[in-house]
Scaffold this motif. Sequence first.
Motif, PDB file in Angstrom:
ATOM      1  N   LYS A  93     -14.181  17.594 -13.211  1.00  0.00           N
ATOM      2  CA  LYS A  93     -15.267  18.452 -13.693  1.00  0.00           C
ATOM      3  C   LYS A  93     -15.630  18.055 -15.124  1.00  0.00           C
ATOM      4  O   LYS A  93     -14.782  17.575 -15.881  1.00  0.00           O
ATOM      5  CB  LYS A  93     -14.840  19.923 -13.664  1.00  0.00           C
ATOM      6  CG  LYS A  93     -14.509  20.452 -12.283  1.00  0.00           C
ATOM      7  CD  LYS A  93     -15.745  20.751 -11.478  1.00  0.00           C
ATOM      8  CE  LYS A  93     -15.358  21.358 -10.144  1.00  0.00           C
ATOM      9  NZ  LYS A  93     -16.502  21.478  -9.228  1.00  0.00           N
ATOM     10  N   HIS A 106     -12.869  16.538 -17.614  1.00  0.00           N
ATOM     11  CA  HIS A 106     -11.573  17.177 -17.841  1.00  0.00           C
ATOM     12  C   HIS A 106     -10.440  16.154 -17.761  1.00  0.00           C
ATOM     13  O   HIS A 106      -9.451  16.256 -18.474  1.00  0.00           O
ATOM     14  CB  HIS A 106     -11.348  18.299 -16.816  1.00  0.00           C
ATOM     15  CG  HIS A 106     -12.317  19.425 -16.982  1.00  0.00           C
ATOM     16  ND1 HIS A 106     -12.270  20.552 -16.204  1.00  0.00           N
ATOM     17  CD2 HIS A 106     -13.362  19.583 -17.835  1.00  0.00           C
ATOM     18  CE1 HIS A 106     -13.251  21.373 -16.585  1.00  0.00           C
ATOM     19  NE2 HIS A 106     -13.928  20.804 -17.551  1.00  0.00           N
ATOM     20  N   PRO A 142     -14.948  25.671 -14.534  1.00  0.00           N
ATOM     21  CA  PRO A 142     -14.515  25.279 -13.190  1.00  0.00           C
ATOM     22  C   PRO A 142     -13.491  24.143 -13.255  1.00  0.00           C
ATOM     23  O   PRO A 142     -13.496  23.350 -14.190  1.00  0.00           O
ATOM     24  CB  PRO A 142     -15.813  24.784 -12.545  1.00  0.00           C
ATOM     25  CG  PRO A 142     -16.635  24.277 -13.680  1.00  0.00           C
ATOM     26  CD  PRO A 142     -16.258  25.104 -14.890  1.00  0.00           C
ATOM     27  N   HIS A 143     -12.597  24.124 -12.280  1.00  0.00           N
ATOM     28  CA  HIS A 143     -11.620  23.043 -12.192  1.00  0.00           C
ATOM     29  C   HIS A 143     -11.452  22.640 -10.735  1.00  0.00           C
ATOM     30  O   HIS A 143     -11.631  23.458  -9.839  1.00  0.00           O
ATOM     31  CB  HIS A 143     -10.251  23.481 -12.735  1.00  0.00           C
ATOM     32  CG  HIS A 143     -10.262  23.800 -14.196  1.00  0.00           C
ATOM     33  ND1 HIS A 143     -10.455  22.840 -15.160  1.00  0.00           N
ATOM     34  CD2 HIS A 143     -10.126  24.975 -14.854  1.00  0.00           C
ATOM     35  CE1 HIS A 143     -10.426  23.417 -16.355  1.00  0.00           C
ATOM     36  NE2 HIS A 143     -10.231  24.719 -16.200  1.00  0.00           N
ATOM     37  N   ASN A 144     -11.098  21.385 -10.524  1.00  0.00           N
ATOM     38  CA  ASN A 144     -10.739  20.956  -9.178  1.00  0.00           C
ATOM     39  C   ASN A 144      -9.464  20.135  -9.255  1.00  0.00           C
ATOM     40  O   ASN A 144      -8.938  19.876 -10.335  1.00  0.00           O
ATOM     41  CB  ASN A 144     -11.889  20.193  -8.500  1.00  0.00           C
ATOM     42  CG  ASN A 144     -12.272  18.921  -9.220  1.00  0.00           C
ATOM     43  OD1 ASN A 144     -11.568  18.444 -10.104  1.00  0.00           O
ATOM     44  ND2 ASN A 144     -13.408  18.362  -8.852  1.00  0.00           N
ATOM     45  N   CYS A 191      -8.698  16.205 -12.481  1.00  0.00           N
ATOM     46  CA  CYS A 191      -9.840  17.111 -12.351  1.00  0.00           C
ATOM     47  C   CYS A 191     -11.038  16.350 -12.899  1.00  0.00           C
ATOM     48  O   CYS A 191     -11.000  15.869 -14.027  1.00  0.00           O
ATOM     49  CB  CYS A 191      -9.616  18.383 -13.166  1.00  0.00           C
ATOM     50  SG  CYS A 191     -11.111  19.411 -13.299  1.00  0.00           S
ATOM     51  N   MET A 209      -6.678  16.517 -18.328  1.00  0.00           N
ATOM     52  CA  MET A 209      -6.374  17.289 -17.118  1.00  0.00           C
ATOM     53  C   MET A 209      -6.013  16.316 -15.996  1.00  0.00           C
ATOM     54  O   MET A 209      -6.803  16.047 -15.091  1.00  0.00           O
ATOM     55  CB  MET A 209      -7.551  18.182 -16.731  1.00  0.00           C
ATOM     56  CG  MET A 209      -7.159  19.222 -15.705  1.00  0.00           C
ATOM     57  SD  MET A 209      -8.381  20.512 -15.550  1.00  0.00           S
ATOM     58  CE  MET A 209      -7.578  21.501 -14.286  1.00  0.00           C
TER      59      MET A 209
HETATM   60 CU   LIG Z   1     -10.749  20.866 -14.912  1.00  0.00          CU
END
Ligand SMILES: [Cu+2]
Length: 136
Positions: free
Chosen positions: A115, A123, A74-76, A113, A128
């Motif tokens: 996560k 991340h 998952p990423h945000n 991100c 990230m």
């Molecule tokens: Cu991520």
Amino acid sequence: MKIMKFLLGIMLLVTVNAYGEERPVKRVEVPIGEDGVQRVEIIGGGYYFDPNHIVVKNNVPVELVLTKEAGFTPHNIIIKAPDAGINVNIDMDTKPASVKFTPTKPGKYAIECDKRFLFFASHKEKGMVGVLEVIE
Ligand SMILES: [Cu+2]
């Protein structure tokens, strides 16, 4: 003895991940579309944003079109700059989603991100991250 070596190996792995590699900078000056919106596509993956340096003009609407690369991770995308009219916090999906805002203050704002898998490095710590640069 064997278990110690194993644990040391794990620790080394986590440490290396925590201080991740520097990602190459991909800078994009977002053009203003015919509809007056600065629209840019951003892909999130393990562990990067592409592009990761986004330049937009102040007081002109921005639309981020967000897509996650395929896979289970998952990423945000988080951009917290309420002083500049920007407050983005959205999970990314393989199906594109867009976020709109109008920046109100020039500056450089962090994209990240947050996560993480269990106790491993986030991340963000793995690289990230990005920059949203608002110019006059
Ligand atoms: Cu991520």
